[in-house]
Enzyme design. Structure first.
Site, mmCIF file in Angstrom:
data_model
loop_
_atom_site.group_PDB
_atom_site.id
_atom_site.type_symbol
_atom_site.label_atom_id
_atom_site.label_comp_id
_atom_site.label_asym_id
_atom_site.label_seq_id
_atom_site.Cartn_x
_atom_site.Cartn_y
_atom_site.Cartn_z
ATOM 1 N N GLU A 1 7.728 0.022 1.891
ATOM 2 C CA GLU A 1 7.918 -1.420 2.013
ATOM 3 C C GLU A 1 8.838 -1.954 0.916
ATOM 4 O O GLU A 1 8.845 -1.448 -0.204
ATOM 5 C CB GLU A 1 6.570 -2.141 1.905
ATOM 6 C CG GLU A 1 5.673 -1.876 3.098
ATOM 7 C CD GLU A 1 4.388 -2.712 3.087
ATOM 8 O OE1 GLU A 1 4.038 -3.213 4.155
ATOM 9 O OE2 GLU A 1 3.755 -2.854 2.025
ATOM 10 N N CYS B 1 12.405 -6.798 -4.367
ATOM 11 C CA CYS B 1 11.463 -5.865 -4.982
ATOM 12 C C CYS B 1 11.531 -4.536 -4.230
ATOM 13 O O CYS B 1 11.202 -4.464 -3.056
ATOM 14 C CB CYS B 1 10.074 -6.502 -4.883
ATOM 15 S SG CYS B 1 8.774 -5.505 -5.585
ATOM 16 N N CYS C 1 1.640 6.359 -4.500
ATOM 17 C CA CYS C 1 1.703 6.305 -5.966
ATOM 18 C C CYS C 1 0.645 7.232 -6.546
ATOM 19 O O CYS C 1 -0.409 7.427 -5.954
ATOM 20 C CB CYS C 1 1.445 4.863 -6.430
ATOM 21 S SG CYS C 1 1.845 4.574 -8.160
ATOM 22 N N CYS D 1 -4.075 2.807 -10.329
ATOM 23 C CA CYS D 1 -4.520 1.621 -11.069
ATOM 24 C C CYS D 1 -5.589 0.930 -10.205
ATOM 25 O O CYS D 1 -5.399 0.760 -9.005
ATOM 26 C CB CYS D 1 -3.352 0.670 -11.324
ATOM 27 S SG CYS D 1 -2.074 1.432 -12.332
ATOM 28 N N CYS E 1 -4.841 -2.221 -7.969
ATOM 29 C CA CYS E 1 -3.605 -2.202 -7.168
ATOM 30 C C CYS E 1 -3.852 -1.530 -5.823
ATOM 31 O O CYS E 1 -4.393 -0.435 -5.750
ATOM 32 C CB CYS E 1 -2.513 -1.448 -7.931
ATOM 33 S SG CYS E 1 -0.961 -1.336 -7.025
ATOM 34 N N SER F 1 10.052 -1.890 -13.767
ATOM 35 C CA SER F 1 8.681 -2.055 -14.245
ATOM 36 C C SER F 1 7.976 -0.705 -14.322
ATOM 37 O O SER F 1 8.040 0.092 -13.393
ATOM 38 C CB SER F 1 7.917 -2.982 -13.287
ATOM 39 O OG SER F 1 6.582 -3.137 -13.717
ATOM 40 N N LEU G 1 1.019 -4.170 -18.670
ATOM 41 C CA LEU G 1 0.105 -4.002 -19.802
ATOM 42 C C LEU G 1 -1.357 -4.179 -19.375
ATOM 43 O O LEU G 1 -2.150 -3.264 -19.461
ATOM 44 C CB LEU G 1 0.491 -4.991 -20.902
ATOM 45 C CG LEU G 1 -0.196 -4.792 -22.240
ATOM 46 C CD1 LEU G 1 0.220 -3.492 -22.882
ATOM 47 C CD2 LEU G 1 0.119 -5.957 -23.180
ATOM 48 N N HIS G 2 -1.698 -5.387 -18.956
ATOM 49 C CA HIS G 2 -2.974 -5.694 -18.298
ATOM 50 C C HIS G 2 -4.233 -5.609 -19.150
ATOM 51 O O HIS G 2 -5.298 -6.029 -18.692
ATOM 52 C CB HIS G 2 -3.191 -4.821 -17.058
ATOM 53 C CG HIS G 2 -2.069 -4.870 -16.072
ATOM 54 N ND1 HIS G 2 -1.425 -6.030 -15.724
ATOM 55 C CD2 HIS G 2 -1.472 -3.887 -15.363
ATOM 56 C CE1 HIS G 2 -0.483 -5.767 -14.847
ATOM 57 N NE2 HIS G 2 -0.482 -4.472 -14.611
ATOM 58 N N ASN H 1 -3.998 -10.604 -7.112
ATOM 59 C CA ASN H 1 -3.903 -10.734 -5.659
ATOM 60 C C ASN H 1 -4.930 -9.812 -5.024
ATOM 61 O O ASN H 1 -4.880 -8.601 -5.214
ATOM 62 C CB ASN H 1 -2.505 -10.332 -5.183
ATOM 63 C CG ASN H 1 -1.448 -11.311 -5.681
ATOM 64 O OD1 ASN H 1 -1.558 -12.519 -5.472
ATOM 65 N ND2 ASN H 1 -0.433 -10.801 -6.372
ATOM 66 N N CYS I 1 2.411 -8.995 -5.517
ATOM 67 C CA CYS I 1 2.277 -7.872 -6.450
ATOM 68 C C CYS I 1 1.043 -7.057 -6.135
ATOM 69 O O CYS I 1 -0.055 -7.585 -6.026
ATOM 70 C CB CYS I 1 2.100 -8.369 -7.882
ATOM 71 S SG CYS I 1 3.507 -9.187 -8.547
HETATM 72 N N1 SAH Z 1 4.269 1.382 -11.205
HETATM 73 C C1 SAH Z 1 5.074 0.326 -11.771
HETATM 74 C C2 SAH Z 1 5.775 -0.487 -10.711
HETATM 75 C C3 SAH Z 1 4.849 -1.338 -9.852
HETATM 76 S S1 SAH Z 1 5.096 -2.983 -10.330
HETATM 77 C C4 SAH Z 1 4.223 -0.518 -12.676
HETATM 78 O O1 SAH Z 1 3.015 -0.311 -12.712
HETATM 79 O O2 SAH Z 1 4.742 -1.339 -13.416
HETATM 80 C C5 SAH Z 1 3.847 -3.823 -9.547
HETATM 81 C C6 SAH Z 1 3.248 -4.838 -10.497
HETATM 82 O O3 SAH Z 1 2.198 -5.539 -9.813
HETATM 83 C C7 SAH Z 1 2.612 -4.161 -11.688
HETATM 84 O O4 SAH Z 1 2.721 -4.954 -12.820
HETATM 85 C C8 SAH Z 1 1.191 -4.093 -11.227
HETATM 86 O O5 SAH Z 1 0.330 -3.872 -12.310
HETATM 87 C C9 SAH Z 1 1.006 -5.429 -10.569
HETATM 88 N N2 SAH Z 1 -0.131 -5.465 -9.666
HETATM 89 C C10 SAH Z 1 -0.683 -4.432 -9.024
HETATM 90 N N3 SAH Z 1 -1.711 -4.827 -8.270
HETATM 91 C C11 SAH Z 1 -1.823 -6.143 -8.425
HETATM 92 C C12 SAH Z 1 -2.695 -7.128 -7.879
HETATM 93 N N4 SAH Z 1 -3.625 -6.790 -6.999
HETATM 94 N N5 SAH Z 1 -2.517 -8.393 -8.246
HETATM 95 C C13 SAH Z 1 -1.526 -8.731 -9.103
HETATM 96 N N6 SAH Z 1 -0.667 -7.850 -9.643
HETATM 97 C C14 SAH Z 1 -0.819 -6.569 -9.321
#
Ligand code: SAH
Length: 390
Positions: free
Chosen positions: A119, A132, A139, A143, A146, A226, A249-250, A325, A368
Site C-alpha cells: 500500500e 507515504c 514488516c 511494534c 502498529c 523514518s 521513538l514512542h 490510530n 500511520c
Molecule cells: N518502520 C519505520 C517506518 C514506518 S513509519 C518506522 O518505524 O519508523 C510509520 C510510523 O507510524 C511510525 O512512526 C510508527 O511508529 C507510527 N505508527 C505505527 N502504528 C501507529 C498507530 N497505530 N497509530 C499511530 N502511529 C502509528
C-alpha cells in the site's frame, strides 16, 4: 490474488505495451539507474557510443514526462522505439484498489508481479502533499501498536517497486510532466509498510531516482526517511542520501520501549540517541523528527514529557505527537485530548516544536500504522496449507 493486470489492459488508461521476454516476463526499465538503462540499450543493438545519450533521453521521457509507452518518445527514432516496445515495458504495478478518504487522503493497493500487494498513501494539504511509500511487504519489527506489525515480513521491495509507487500516485493526479515549481506531490515520506533501513540498498536506489534533477526532481529536503532505530544504518543513510530523518521513538525508557518497539532490545535508547546526535546534516535548519505515538496510560504522562525533553537535549529536533490510530484488535487506546495537550505544552515549553498530528485517512485505514495487506509468506513447514484455496 490474481496476476496483476498490465496497465495497458486497464480501462481508461493509455494504450500500452506488454512485451515479454523468453521466460514470459515483461522486462521493465523502471527502477534502473542510467548506466543500467544504457546497458540494456546496448543489448538491444544500440551502438555503445550513443547508448549514454539515449539513456538520458529515455530517462527524461520516463521520469519527467511520465511516459508509459515508448511510441510517444518522439526524440528517439522509430526503429528504436519499435525495438523498445518489442522488448521492454514501463507498466506500473496493477492498482488493485484506490480508496479516497473524506479528507482527501488517497490510498492505493498495488499488486506486484509475484502476487504480493503493498500500500501507499497520499496525504494532500492545500497546495502540496506528502506521499507515504512502503519499503517492504509486511514488516519484521512487530511494534505492538502498529497494524503492519501484525503482518509478517513477506519480502523486501525492489527499487522498481518503490519508484513505481511514486509513479502510480503521479498518474492518479495526472501531474505530468514533473512540475518545476509548485506541485501537489511535493514531499515523500518513507513511512509506509516496512522498515526502510532493513532494505537500504533498494530504498537508496529508488530515492536517488526520485531525487534525480532530470526526472522526478524531488529535493532531498522534501524527503524524510523514518526508522524504528536501525542504529548501524543511520549514518550511512544520512551520508549517502542526505534526506531528513524521522525516528519512531514512542517511549522514554528502555523498559517501555522494549515493549512497544522490540527492536529497542537490540539498539537501546542510548545508542539510538547517540546515532541521532551523529546523523550527518542534522542542524537547526534540518531537524530530526521524533515521532511519538500517544498511548493512553502507557507513555503520555507529564513525567514522560519531561523525560523526553531530557533525552533529546542537544539534538536539533522536533517532536511529532501522533494520536494513536486504532485498528481491529489493537491492545492500546489513544490518549485523552487533555493529556496530549499537556504533553505538547511541556515539550513546547522546553523549546521544541511539538505539533499534534491531525490523523488523516482513518476512514480508509490509511493513517500511520494502519497499513496492512493480505500478502502472507507461504509457510514452508506446512505444505498442505498451500493446497487449500484461500
Ligand atoms: N518502520 C519505520 C517506518 C514506518 S513509519 C518506522 O518505524 O519508523 C510509520 C510510523 O507510524 C511510525 O512512526 C510508527 O511508529 C507510527 N505508527 C505505527 N502504528 C501507529 C498507530 N497505530 N497509530 C499511530 N502511529 C502509528
Amino acid at each position: 490474488m490474481d496476476a496483476p493486470t498490465p496497465v495497458a489492459e486497464r480501462p481508461g488508461t493509455a494504450p500500452g505495451i506488454a512485451p515479454v521476454t523468453a521466460n514470459g516476463e515483461p522486462t521493465s526499465l523502471l527502477g534502473l539507474d542510467r548506466a543500467e538503462i544504457a546497458a540494456r540499450l546496448v543489448d538491444l543493438g544500440e551502438p555503445r557510443r550513443r547508448a549514454g545519450l539515449r539513456a538520458k533521453q529515455l530517462w527524461h521521457w520516463i521520469y519527467h514526462h511520465g511516459a508509459r509507452d515508448f511510441s510517444v518518445m518522439t526524440s528517439l527514432n522509430k526503429p528504436l522505439r519499435d525495438a523498445l516496445t518489442a522488448t521492454f515495458t514501463l507498466a506500473r504495478p496493477a492498482v488493485l484498489q484506490e480508496q479516497r478518504s473524506v479528507d482527501g487522503t488517497r490510498k492505493w493497493l498495488l499488486g506486484l508481479a509475484d502476487g504480493n500487494a503493498v500500500e501507499s498513501v497520499f496525504i494532500p494539504e492545500e497546495d502540496r502533499g506528502a506521499l507515504c511509500l512502503s519499503s517492504q511487504v509486511g514488516c519484521t519489527l512487530t511494534c505492538r501498536f502498529c497494524h503492519t506489525g501484525t503482518q509478517r515480513l513477506v519480502r523486501n521491495l525492489d527499487a522498481r517497486e518503490i519508484v513505481s509507487q511514486f509513479l502510480v500516485a503521479r498518474d492518479s493526479y495526472g501531474e505530468w510532466p514533473s512540475p518545476a515549481g509548485q506541485r501537489l506531490l511535493s514531499n515523500v515520506v518513507m513511512m509506509g509498510m516496512g522498515e526502510p533501513l532493513f532494505n537500504f540498498a533498494a530504498v537508496s536506489k529508488a530515492l536517488k531516482i526520485v531525487m534525480d534533477a532530470e526526472g522526478l526532481a524531488l529535493s532531498r529536503r522534501r524527503i524524510t526517511l523514518s526508522t524504528a532505530g536501525v542504529v548501524p544504518m543511520m549514518e550511512r543513510c544520512g551520508a549517502e542520501l542526505g534526506v531528513g530523518l524521522a525516528v519512531s521513538l514512542h517511549a522514554v525508557s528502555d523498559a517501555v520501549r522494549d515493549e512497544l518497539v522490540p527492536l529497542n532490545k537490540k539498539y537501546p535508547l542510548a545508542a539510538l540517541l547517540e546515532a541521532c546526535r551523529r546523523y550527518p546534516g542534522a542542524s537547526n535548519a534540518r531537524r530530526i523528527t521524533f515521532e511519538y505515538v500517544m498511548l493512553k496510560g502507557i507513555n503520555d504522562s507529564p513525567a514522560d514529557a519531561k523525560a523526553l525533553v531530557k533525552l533529546i537535549a542537544g539534538i536539533p529536533a522536533k517532536v511529532n505527537l501522533i494520536p494513536f490510530n486504532a485498528w481491529p484488535g489493537a491492545p492500546y487506546a489513544c490518549s485523552e485530548p487533555a493529556s496530549i495537550r499537556r504533553f505538547a505544552e511541556l515539550v513546547n515549553n522546553a523549546g521544541y516544536s511539538a505539533p499534534v498530528r491531525a490523523p488523516r485517512g482513518r476512514d480508509i485505514l490509511a493513517a500511520c500504522g494502519q497499513l496492512k495487506t493480505d500478502s502472507a509468506k507461504p509457510r514452508r513447514s506446512a505444505p498442505e496449507a498451500a493446497a487449500v484455496p484461500a
